[in-house]
Design a protein around this motif. Structure first.
Motif, PDB file in Angstrom:
ATOM      1  N   ILE B  56      37.774  52.028  90.274  1.00 57.57           N
ATOM      2  CA  ILE B  56      36.417  51.700  89.799  1.00 57.57           C
ATOM      3  C   ILE B  56      36.535  51.450  88.311  1.00 57.57           C
ATOM      4  N   HIS B  57      35.998  50.321  87.906  1.00 57.60           N
ATOM      5  CA  HIS B  57      36.119  49.938  86.507  1.00 57.60           C
ATOM      6  C   HIS B  57      34.719  49.812  85.911  1.00 57.60           C
ATOM      7  N   ALA B  58      34.494  50.512  84.807  1.00 61.95           N
ATOM      8  CA  ALA B  58      33.171  50.450  84.168  1.00 61.95           C
ATOM      9  C   ALA B  58      33.209  49.538  82.959  1.00 61.95           C
ATOM     10  N   THR B  59      32.242  48.643  82.891  1.00 62.60           N
ATOM     11  CA  THR B  59      32.075  47.817  81.688  1.00 62.60           C
ATOM     12  C   THR B  59      30.634  47.992  81.211  1.00 62.60           C
ATOM     13  N   GLU B  60      30.296  47.334  80.122  1.00 67.81           N
ATOM     14  CA  GLU B  60      28.922  47.451  79.609  1.00 67.81           C
ATOM     15  C   GLU B  60      27.911  46.895  80.592  1.00 67.81           C
ATOM     16  N   SER B  61      28.352  45.889  81.373  1.00 68.67           N
ATOM     17  CA  SER B  61      27.393  45.252  82.281  1.00 68.67           C
ATOM     18  C   SER B  61      27.275  45.963  83.627  1.00 68.67           C
ATOM     19  N   GLY B  62      28.218  46.819  83.955  1.00 71.15           N
ATOM     20  CA  GLY B  62      28.105  47.520  85.225  1.00 71.15           C
ATOM     21  C   GLY B  62      29.416  48.068  85.730  1.00 71.15           C
ATOM     22  N   LEU B  63      29.370  48.536  86.967  1.00 73.25           N
ATOM     23  CA  LEU B  63      30.570  49.081  87.597  1.00 73.25           C
ATOM     24  C   LEU B  63      31.210  48.012  88.472  1.00 73.25           C
ATOM     25  N   TYR B  64      32.535  47.989  88.486  1.00 71.32           N
ATOM     26  CA  TYR B  64      33.248  47.068  89.369  1.00 71.32           C
ATOM     27  C   TYR B  64      34.166  47.883  90.264  1.00 71.32           C
ATOM     28  N   ILE B  65      34.011  47.668  91.557  1.00 72.84           N
ATOM     29  CA  ILE B  65      34.852  48.381  92.505  1.00 72.84           C
ATOM     30  C   ILE B  65      35.951  47.448  92.960  1.00 72.84           C
ATOM     31  N   LEU B  66      37.181  47.893  92.851  1.00 73.78           N
ATOM     32  CA  LEU B  66      38.307  47.108  93.364  1.00 73.78           C
ATOM     33  C   LEU B  66      38.685  47.696  94.713  1.00 73.78           C
ATOM     34  N   THR B  67      38.581  46.879  95.752  1.00 68.40           N
ATOM     35  CA  THR B  67      38.821  47.397  97.092  1.00 68.40           C
ATOM     36  C   THR B  67      39.822  46.525  97.849  1.00 68.40           C
ATOM     37  N   SER B  68      40.553  47.159  98.752  1.00 71.86           N
ATOM     38  CA  SER B  68      41.519  46.419  99.575  1.00 71.86           C
ATOM     39  C   SER B  68      40.904  46.023 100.910  1.00 71.86           C
ATOM     40  N   LEU B  69      39.612  46.207 101.054  1.00 71.22           N
ATOM     41  CA  LEU B  69      38.965  45.946 102.342  1.00 71.22           C
ATOM     42  C   LEU B  69      39.032  44.477 102.745  1.00 71.22           C
ATOM     43  N   THR B  70      38.873  43.610 101.742  1.00 73.67           N
ATOM     44  CA  THR B  70      38.874  42.184 102.054  1.00 73.67           C
ATOM     45  C   THR B  70      40.202  41.565 101.644  1.00 73.67           C
ATOM     46  N   GLU B  71      40.545  40.521 102.300  1.00 75.15           N
ATOM     47  CA  GLU B  71      41.782  39.829 101.953  1.00 75.15           C
ATOM     48  C   GLU B  71      41.453  38.502 101.273  1.00 75.15           C
ATOM     49  N   GLY B  72      42.374  38.009 100.465  1.00 70.93           N
ATOM     50  CA  GLY B  72      42.129  36.744  99.776  1.00 70.93           C
ATOM     51  C   GLY B  72      42.474  36.852  98.313  1.00 70.93           C
ATOM     52  N   PRO B  73      41.975  35.895  97.512  1.00 78.66           N
ATOM     53  CA  PRO B  73      42.259  35.915  96.078  1.00 78.66           C
ATOM     54  C   PRO B  73      41.762  37.208  95.430  1.00 78.66           C
ATOM     55  N   ALA B  74      42.370  37.542  94.296  1.00 77.13           N
ATOM     56  CA  ALA B  74      42.069  38.821  93.636  1.00 77.13           C
ATOM     57  C   ALA B  74      40.582  39.019  93.386  1.00 77.13           C
TER      58      ALA B  74
END
Lengths: 166, 214
Positions: B56-74
């Motif tokens: 989970i990555h926090a930036t000023e604009s919000g939280l970003y979740i990095l998940t392996s659930l989906t396949e495809g481009p990063a």
């Protein structure tokens, strides 16, 4: 004090869960939110004829800017918190009812002020609007509930020994 | 005016005077304090649903979740959660203002302890925010892997609403009442404190807590 905390928690969670159910939302929360929007617009129109309400949305006809009154903005959660505290505090039921009615009025009054200020802040500067909306006003509304509760407890009927009669 | 009522108004005045100070301090410290919040939230999520969320990555604009659930481009592995950690931490300035406005010793340690105790409530908020986003934003991928359905989803919604609407404003009040219990009892005239007090209700000891400008 332990009894107060347990009762407060149970009533708070119970009422909040009830608030989220579809029938309560459809028959109580949504109509209330619509009424709140209309009351707010009625007040705004005293000094600004460009405002109008559609459902839970208050809109400025000139700029097209609008604010939607959503869950968390209609004051219902603050009322539930105050209601849970009043019901948990040992006091006679008629005095509790007075506290609930006056407390609701105090919260709703401040909430109307919140919506009006947010409406104009949003037209002026979105960054300040975000701050006021997400952080400052929720703190002020809960402080309002806390002060109402503290004042209410001080006027609670007491027996000759000083104990609050329930 | 009734002495106890004056006590409440003076307390309110001190809180309102302290609030801008702590809001300002909190604003500048948010990048620092949101780090532990995101870390703890990730640990809880990883414990509950191992190997579903990479980061989970926090930036000023919000939280970003990095998940392996989906396949495809990063980029497709990233799920953006439209929320800010600040939304779950605004109870900290309120709690600090309440503690600072309360008369007594050890205000700094009480305030720091209270601020740390806000974190479990904030972690709850972030965890359920992420779960709500995964359950409804990536439902076809997340729900079968996580084994969630029907009643679980209702619980996720309830947990999210509690974490967003109830805990942030209520947690500071509960923590303040617990940390400064004697003063809270006095302010609210709880039966126990009234019963054991020799002084009449209107002659309670005046608070000595300072406030900016006081």
């Amino acid at each position: 004090m332990k009894r107060f905390i347990v009762t407060f928690t149970v009533v708070l969670l119970g009422l909040f869960t009830l608030e989220l159910t579809a029938p309560v939302k459809a028959h109580l929360i949504d109509p209330w939110t619509g009424l709140l929007a209309r009351i707010t617009v009625w007040i705004i129109k005293i000094f600004d004829s460009q405002a109008m309400a559609t459902g839970n949305v208050i809109q400025d006809l000139a700029s097209g800017f609008g604010v939607a009154i959503e869950a968390g903005c209609n004051g219902v959660e603050a009322v539930i918190i105050l209601l849970a505290a009043i019901l948990a505090f040992p006091a006679p039921m008629p005095y509790r009812l007075k506290g609930i009615l006056l407390g609701m009025a105090a919260i709703m009054l401040l909430n109307v002020a919140r919506i009006i200020t947010l409406f104009y802040l949003g037209k002026w500067d979105m960054a300040i609007f975000e701050w006021a909306h997400l952080y400052v006003w929720p703190v002020l509304i809960i402080l309002d509930a806390l002060v109402v509760f503290m004042l209410w407890t001080h006027f609670a009927p007491r027996s000759a020994t000083g104990k609050v009669s329930s | 005016m009734n002495g106890q009522v004056q006590l409440v108004y003076r307390m309110l005045l001190r809180i309102v005077l302290w609030l801008p100070v702590f809001f300002l301090l909190w604003y500048y410290l948010v990048p620092v304090i949101s780090g532990p919040l995101v870390w703890f939230s990730f640990q809880v999520l990883d414990f509950l649903f191992p190997q579903i969320i990479d980061r989970i990555h926090a930036t000023e604009s919000g939280l970003y979740i990095l998940t392996s659930l989906t396949e495809g481009p990063a980029a497709e592995h990233q799920l953006a959660v439209e929320t800010r950690p600040m939304r779950y931490l605004y109870g900290i300035p309120l709690l600090l203002a309440l503690v600072a406005a309360t008369p007594g010793d050890e205000r700094i340690s009480t305030g720091l302890l209270g601020a740390m105790l806000i974190f479990p409530f904030a972690v709850w908020g972030v965890v359920f925010d992420v779960l709500k986003s995964l359950s409804f934003g990536l439902s076809e991928h997340f729900l079968p892997v996580a084994g969630l359905s029907g009643l679980h989803l209702e619980f996720v919604v309830l947990g999210y609403q509690l974490g967003t609407l109830i805990f942030p404003p209520v947690a500071p009040l509960i923590l303040w009442a617990a940390l400064d219990q004697q003063f809270f009892r006095q302010m609210c005239g709880f039966p126990e404190s009234v019963e054991h007090s020799d002084a009449p209700a209107g002659s309670a000891k005046s608070p000595h807590g300072g406030a900016p400008g006081e």
